[in-house]
Design an enzyme around this catalytic site. Structure first.
Site, mmCIF file in Angstrom:
data_model
loop_
_atom_site.group_PDB
_atom_site.id
_atom_site.type_symbol
_atom_site.label_atom_id
_atom_site.label_comp_id
_atom_site.label_asym_id
_atom_site.label_seq_id
_atom_site.Cartn_x
_atom_site.Cartn_y
_atom_site.Cartn_z
ATOM 1 N N HIS A 63 0.824 -1.243 0.107
ATOM 2 C CA HIS A 63 0.114 -0.001 -0.057
ATOM 3 C C HIS A 63 0.956 1.117 0.176
ATOM 4 O O HIS A 63 1.759 1.654 0.987
ATOM 5 C CB HIS A 63 -0.655 -0.191 1.101
ATOM 6 C CG HIS A 63 -1.872 -0.935 1.245
ATOM 7 N ND1 HIS A 63 -2.436 -1.925 2.184
ATOM 8 C CD2 HIS A 63 -2.670 -1.599 -0.008
ATOM 9 C CE1 HIS A 63 -3.204 -2.644 2.111
ATOM 10 N NE2 HIS A 63 -3.544 -2.753 0.679
ATOM 11 N N HIS A 117 3.194 -3.541 6.646
ATOM 12 C CA HIS A 117 2.192 -2.588 6.456
ATOM 13 C C HIS A 117 1.913 -1.490 7.545
ATOM 14 O O HIS A 117 2.908 -1.719 8.450
ATOM 15 C CB HIS A 117 0.819 -3.182 6.449
ATOM 16 C CG HIS A 117 0.357 -4.250 5.328
ATOM 17 N ND1 HIS A 117 -0.505 -4.127 4.291
ATOM 18 C CD2 HIS A 117 1.105 -5.388 4.664
ATOM 19 C CE1 HIS A 117 -0.691 -4.808 3.437
ATOM 20 N NE2 HIS A 117 0.520 -5.658 3.720
ATOM 21 N N GLU A 140 1.851 -5.227 10.691
ATOM 22 C CA GLU A 140 1.195 -3.938 10.702
ATOM 23 C C GLU A 140 2.019 -3.291 11.736
ATOM 24 O O GLU A 140 2.191 -3.759 12.847
ATOM 25 C CB GLU A 140 -0.237 -3.984 11.013
ATOM 26 C CG GLU A 140 -1.008 -4.787 10.210
ATOM 27 C CD GLU A 140 -1.790 -3.822 8.932
ATOM 28 O OE1 GLU A 140 -1.233 -2.601 9.014
ATOM 29 O OE2 GLU A 140 -2.392 -4.084 8.214
#
Length: 449
Positions: free
Chosen positions: A72, A179, A278
């Site tokens: 992303h 992420h 994450e």
């Protein structure tokens, strides 16, 4: 060329990232190799750097592992952490015995950015939202892979096609995808066969888990990362309105289900244990915080890769001692299988215990082998397969080749767990509830990771 030992804690654009990787490769030719797996839509190289004492070629017996960052585009902390990991590896090889052992026994492939186009339009200091998340055509790359549970009709993108081609050519044992937007290690499955559009509309933050046959291993790998991280294992929520995760880990689908994720694809299609990391509550935090993120993640990033050496490893041979390529192996009771390399090698991460392996190869009789895993060292297991029995006087019919050699029914390229009977019904995501569901899931992921 900039000194690769003085990598600043700032965000590097694509040109700066490229210069750093090229400079590091030139400075450390015995420890690094730089290659591109393809280009983004806007023509930016998807650079991969191998860090190993054998960077240019696969060495027999060394597992290949990987990290992928910045899938992303607006989540670039992982991108910078991977650049600092490269720098730490090459600058510490001669002084840090643990790093030396890891690089001597592992080939580490690092893709710092999978979405350089998205990064180029992202903005520093933006903690939430979707600007830059997608590639230049507006596709979420972590929803763009084939999916085990549901048909994914999204058109394949150059970035995901490059990654799919990459992992089809290298037998990766272990992988991490970095992420931002939360602080948790998330493990497969990300998707579930029984999540209905209605359920997704009204679901709370916590959905039902979707567990793999290797749930024990994937939880362990997630815990390795979380417990070596400075904060993750505390399970503290990033914000009062966001979920807290016990021990800093979660099953992906239990957090929120998604279709077309990269970690499920790695696991189901290639038997590669991938988890999603994450690592920042803020998607794109200010650059002055990067040094602290490095301090928080450095040990986790290193210790996680070493888990590739846990479990069983070995070779599959024919009676003449020649390696058998693409032999299919399945651990009994674990329906997701894996294959040997062209050198007959295999690896499988397993926790201590007693296991049976089923080994198949075309033109060979299948074999079942028992073995034990202990905590301290990987179990070495070499398997010799015998050719299938000759059936005299029978031509090339009925499963028998013209020379009279019985050829068993071809083994599928990869074992996959049996699809639950209700999965087909659940895979038809049509109608207004599907549209609402997809919209809410997109909103949720834009906010939380």
């Amino acid at each position: 060329m900039p000194d690769s030992q003085n990598l600043d804690f700032v965000y590097h654009d694509h040109e700066e990232l490229t210069r750093f990787l090229r400079a590091t490769s030139a400075r450390y030719p015995n420890l690094t190799a730089l290659y591109s797996i393809g280009k983004s839509i806007q023509g930016r190289d998807l650079w991969v750097m191998v860090v190993s004492s054998s960077p240019y070629e696969h060495m027999i017996g060394k597992p290949d592992v990987k990290y992928v960052g910045n899938i992303h585009g607006n989540e670039p902390v992982g991108r910078e952490m991977l650049l600092h990991l490269i720098q730490y590896f090459v600058s510490s090889y001669s002084s840090d015995q643990y790093v030396k052992w890891l690089l001597d026994n592992t080939r580490i492939h690092i893709l710092p950015t999978m979405n350089p186009d998205g990064y180029a339009v992202s903005k520093e200091g933006t903690c939430d939202g979707g600007q830059g998340r997608y590639n230049a055509r507006g596709f979420d790359l972590n929803r763009n892979f084939p999916d085990y549970f549901k048909q994914n009709n999204k058109r394949g993108q150059p970035e995901t096609d490059a990654v799919k081609d990459w992992i089809s050519k290298i037998q990766f044992v272990l992988s991490g995808s970095l992420h931002g937007g939360a602080l948790v290690a998330s493990y497969p499955y990300d998707n579930t066969p029984n999540s209905s559009p209605l359920g997704a509309v009204f679901q709370t933050y916590s959905a039902a888990p979707s567990l793999t046959p290797d749930d024990d291993v994937l939880k362990h790998l997630s815990l390795v990362y979380a417990r070596n991280h400075a904060k993750m294992s505390r399970g503290v929520a990033c914000k009062s309105a966001t979920p807290a995760f016990e021990n800093g880990i979660t099953n992906g689908a239990a957090w929120y289900p998604l279709t077309g994720g990269m970690q499920d694809y790695n696991y189901v299609w290639y038997g590669c244990m991938e988890i999603t990391l994450e690592i920042s509550c803020c998607k794109f935090p200010p650059a002055y915080e990067l040094k602290k993120y490095w301090e928080d993640n450095q040990l986790s990033l290193i210790k996680f890769l070493a888990e590739a050496h846990r479990g069983v490893q070995g070779f599959v041979f024919d009676p003449a001692g020649m390696p058998i390529e693409r032999a299919s192996i399945k651990i009994k009771g674990r329906d997701v299988g894996f294959q040997t390399t062209k050198y007959g090698e295999f690896w499988r991460i397993l926790l201590p215990g007693y296991y049976k392996a089923e080994v198949f190869a075309e033109s060979f009789a299948p074999r079942e082998v028992e073995f034990v895993i202990v905590e301290q060292h990987p179990t070495l297991l070499n398997v010799t397969l015998q050719p299938s029995k000759r059936i005299e006087g029978i031509g090339g019919i009925g499963g028998v080749s013209p020379g009279g050699m019985y050829r068993p029914i071809p083994v599928p390229q990869h074992y996959r767990p049996q699809m639950p009977p209700y999965a087909a019904a659940a895979s038809s995501d049509n109608g207004i509830f599907s549209t609402i569901s997809n919209g809410l899931n997109s909103l949720y992921s834009n906010i939380f990771g």
